[in-house]
Write an enzyme that holds these catalytic residues in place. Structure first.
Site, mmCIF file in Angstrom:
data_model
loop_
_atom_site.group_PDB
_atom_site.id
_atom_site.type_symbol
_atom_site.label_atom_id
_atom_site.label_comp_id
_atom_site.label_asym_id
_atom_site.label_seq_id
_atom_site.Cartn_x
_atom_site.Cartn_y
_atom_site.Cartn_z
ATOM 1 N N ARG A 59 -28.629 -27.429 -0.225
ATOM 2 C CA ARG A 59 -29.202 -27.300 -1.705
ATOM 3 C C ARG A 59 -29.699 -28.927 -2.248
ATOM 4 N NH1 ARG A 59 -28.814 -23.649 -6.912
ATOM 5 N NH2 ARG A 59 -27.354 -25.082 -7.221
ATOM 6 N N ASP A 60 -29.704 -29.873 -1.410
ATOM 7 C CA ASP A 60 -29.995 -31.135 -1.513
ATOM 8 C C ASP A 60 -29.665 -32.401 -0.286
ATOM 9 O OD1 ASP A 60 -31.613 -33.126 -3.078
ATOM 10 O OD2 ASP A 60 -28.986 -33.646 -4.157
ATOM 11 N N LEU A 61 -29.912 -31.848 -0.068
ATOM 12 C CA LEU A 61 -29.868 -32.762 1.667
ATOM 13 C C LEU A 61 -31.363 -33.752 1.599
ATOM 14 C CD1 LEU A 61 -29.784 -29.854 4.199
ATOM 15 C CD2 LEU A 61 -27.887 -31.391 3.756
ATOM 16 N N THR A 107 -33.699 -32.493 -4.778
ATOM 17 C CA THR A 107 -35.341 -33.718 -5.464
ATOM 18 C C THR A 107 -36.271 -33.406 -4.946
ATOM 19 O OG1 THR A 107 -32.637 -35.251 -4.883
ATOM 20 C CG2 THR A 107 -34.850 -35.674 -4.343
#
Length: 242
Positions: A59-61, A107
């Site tokens: 969920r935040d690559l 992000t």
């Protein structure tokens, strides 16, 4: 690697220390060409696929969460920071990994349309596929589908609307809009990829445009359904296969 508590009761985890640099910095500092970047990106896809097979969505690559270290002289990407990861089947672990509706996770520059909906029920493995598409876009072009500079000029709701509704330009098209001078200029971007500017544009037109934009589809059903499927198409491109 280990877990426990100190003598005064402070709990701790022992984890692998990754001595590496962010993915895009490694590629730019070493002036990796497009083929080298794609081979490294395939390894990132394999890492994401492994997490998905373990029922974990990152969920935040983003580049800062993909560090490249060197093992036996070869670059090895390590995916870190699973702090906002989600368990695919929340029922497996009671409340572990659950996020309340209305919370924004991730992000913005790398966030999928479903994440921008505040609808955590819509988040699945294709959410990470979208983020991989953003990573690929940045590795190819040296800029994001929606640049940080532009998003910072907008209000919060407008940023989310753009993520949900606006189609970004294809990578080869974005190259045409890069400035002629400066850190993000077409000259600098081409130099960091050890490729002449005209050759860089040609190399992105066709397959790489199509592959990247498929990973960035607004409707998650139209994206690659797995990180492995994305990697397989890149392998086909590198092998001059359909």
């Amino acid at each position: 690697l280990d877990a426990g508590a100190t003598e005064n009761g402070q709990p701790f985890f022992v984890m692998e220390y990754v001595e590496g640099v962010p993915l895009n910095d490694y590629c730019n500092d070493n002036k990796l060409g497009i083929r080298e970047r794609l081979n490294l990106f395939i390894k990132v896809c394999e890492g994401v696929q492994h997490a998905h097979q373990k029922a974990i969505i990152h969920r935040d690559l983003k580049p800062g969460n993909v560090l490249v270290t060197t093992v036996d002289g070869l670059p090895v990407p390590k995916i870190i920071d699973f702090g906002v990861a989600k368990v695919i089947d929340d029922g497996m672990f009671d409340t572990t990994g659950q996020t309340g509706v209305g919370q924004l996770v991730g992000t913005p520059e790398y966030m999928s349309p479903e994440q921008a909906n505040f609808d955590n029920a819509g988040v699945d493995t294709t959410t990470d596929v979208y983020a991989l598409g953003v990573l690929l876009y940045e590795l190819l072009v040296g800029d994001l589908p929606f640049s940080t500079t532009e998003l910072k000029k907008l209000g919060f709701k407008e940023v989310l609307r753009i993520i949900r509704e606006v189609e970004p330009p294809k990578p080869s098209t974005r190259l045409k809009t890069l400035p002629s001078a400066g850190k993000t200029s077409i000259t600098t971007v081409a130099l960091e990829r050890s490729t002449p500017a005209d050759g860089l544009r040609r190399s992105l037109r066709g397959d790489l445009d199509w592959i990247t934009m498929k990973a960035l589809e607004k409707e998650k059903e139209r994206r690659y359904q797995t990180a492995n499927a994305l990697a397989m198409d890149i392998r086909r491109h590198l092998g001059f296969e359909p």
